[in-house]
Design a protein around this motif. Structure first.
Motif, PDB file in Angstrom:
ATOM      1  N   MET A 135       0.781  -1.029  -0.110  1.00  0.00           N
ATOM      2  CA  MET A 135      -0.158  -0.049  -0.223  1.00  0.00           C
ATOM      3  C   MET A 135       0.978   1.041  -0.349  1.00  0.00           C
ATOM      4  O   MET A 135       0.859   2.308  -0.899  1.00  0.00           O
ATOM      5  CB  MET A 135      -1.268  -0.642   1.201  1.00  0.00           C
ATOM      6  N   ASP A 136       2.065   0.830   0.636  1.00  0.00           N
ATOM      7  CA  ASP A 136       3.605   2.586   0.459  1.00  0.00           C
ATOM      8  C   ASP A 136       3.241   2.631  -0.767  1.00  0.00           C
ATOM      9  O   ASP A 136       3.992   3.856  -1.171  1.00  0.00           O
ATOM     10  CB  ASP A 136       4.060   1.770   1.728  1.00  0.00           C
ATOM     11  N   VAL A 137       3.753   1.569  -1.222  1.00  0.00           N
ATOM     12  CA  VAL A 137       3.880   1.647  -3.003  1.00  0.00           C
ATOM     13  C   VAL A 137       3.079   2.504  -3.192  1.00  0.00           C
ATOM     14  O   VAL A 137       3.601   3.857  -4.224  1.00  0.00           O
ATOM     15  CB  VAL A 137       4.580  -0.033  -3.332  1.00  0.00           C
ATOM     16  N   LEU A 138       1.699   2.141  -2.907  1.00  0.00           N
ATOM     17  CA  LEU A 138       0.613   2.333  -4.415  1.00  0.00           C
ATOM     18  C   LEU A 138       0.977   4.021  -4.426  1.00  0.00           C
ATOM     19  O   LEU A 138       0.089   4.926  -4.760  1.00  0.00           O
ATOM     20  CB  LEU A 138      -0.336   1.391  -4.053  1.00  0.00           C
ATOM     21  N   ALA A 139       1.190   4.316  -2.377  1.00  0.00           N
ATOM     22  CA  ALA A 139       0.811   5.926  -2.128  1.00  0.00           C
ATOM     23  C   ALA A 139       2.087   6.018  -2.800  1.00  0.00           C
ATOM     24  O   ALA A 139       2.038   7.634  -3.390  1.00  0.00           O
ATOM     25  CB  ALA A 139       0.894   5.707  -0.811  1.00  0.00           C
ATOM     26  N   GLU A 140       2.984   6.128  -2.577  1.00  0.00           N
ATOM     27  CA  GLU A 140       4.571   7.084  -3.192  1.00  0.00           C
ATOM     28  C   GLU A 140       3.418   7.124  -4.861  1.00  0.00           C
ATOM     29  O   GLU A 140       4.626   7.793  -5.501  1.00  0.00           O
ATOM     30  CB  GLU A 140       5.513   5.939  -2.840  1.00  0.00           C
TER      31      GLU A 140
END
Length: 260
Positions: A1-6
């Motif tokens: 999810m952090d990757v998607l946010a970035e």
């Protein structure tokens, strides 16, 4: 999810910056800064900018549809060649020859989806921005290029009693009945536009005599599945996101009818 946010972070900033620019421009023309219709027009302005930037992509899509129509006789011959052959080697050979035909004609069966796929990160970014409005307003924060004051303004804005940041399943104030009615109306409009657009794409891509062509099954899948996905998913979208997607579907429909 952090990757998607970035990945979505620059899109969130761009989406929010365009909304703020249109909002400030409309406010400068005399529209109330905290009014829901001002923010609604800002979202529509966002759509117009994104779709105008995608016009070259759309023209390539139309060209791909023309190419797809021209290769249908060759696909029919290929279908007849392998008719009744169900072994693995035949299926692989048919798939390879199909790919060679697509390459030769410079197209593929999914070319009609390209403009929609390019819009996906902008759509997800807008969804994240509007879904986080209420939380940011309560935590004294901004979102992307939106200041905290603008976040509070947006959170308090509504059209016909329906807050722009509310959805059927996520009530943030206002009139729940108004949210439900407005959601249903926009879902019906955007799914109807999606359906008619796909019908137009099929008319461009498939000749009249291709009723028994296997490509027709793929096109029919898009014809019925895409409106269903957006129709069912619409209850999850904030009103502001529905404004975006309804506007972009109407733009796409108009392009399909007016661009020869």
């Amino acid at each position: 999810m952090d990757v998607l946010a970035e990945v979505l972070a620059p899109f969130k900033w761009l989406v929010s910056a365009l909304m703020v620019w249109f909002h400030d421009a409309l406010s400068g023309l005399g529209l109330p800064a905290a009014n829901g219709w001002t923010w609604t027009l800002a979202i529509i302005g966002l759509v117009l900018v994104i779709r105008a930037a995608l016009i070259p992509v759309f023209l390539r899509q139309v060209d791909a549809q023309r190419r797809m129509r021209r290769l249908q006789p060759d696909l029919k011959k290929l279908q007849d060649k392998y008719k009744g052959k169900t072994d693995q080697l035949s299926r692989q050979a048919m798939a390879q020859e199909q790919m060679a035909l697509y390459k030769e004609h410079g197209t593929n069966p999914f070319s009609a989806c390209l403009p929609m796929l390019i819009q996906v990160p902008f759509f997800l970014a807008l969804f994240q921005v509007l879904s986080g409005i209420t939380s940011a307003a309560r935590q004294d924060q901004g979102i992307g290029a939106m200041s905290h004051q603008q976040v509070v303004q947006f959170d308090a804005s509504s059209i016909h009693g329906a807050p722009l940041s509310a959805s059927v399943l996520h009530q943030v104030g206002g009139d729940q009945a108004a949210v439900t009615v407005l959601t249903v109306v926009m879902i019906l409009v955007m799914t109807a536009a999606q359906f008619l657009t796909q019908r137009r794409i099929m008319a461009r891509s498939l000749p009249d005599e291709s009723a028994d062509n296997p490509l027709l099954r793929q096109q029919r899948m898009f014809l019925y599945v895409l409106p269903l996905i957006f129709g069912v998913g619409g209850i999850l979208f904030p009103i502001g996101v529905l404004v975006y997607w309804t506007t972009t579907n109407l733009w796409t429909l108009a392009q399909q009818f007016f661009v020869k």
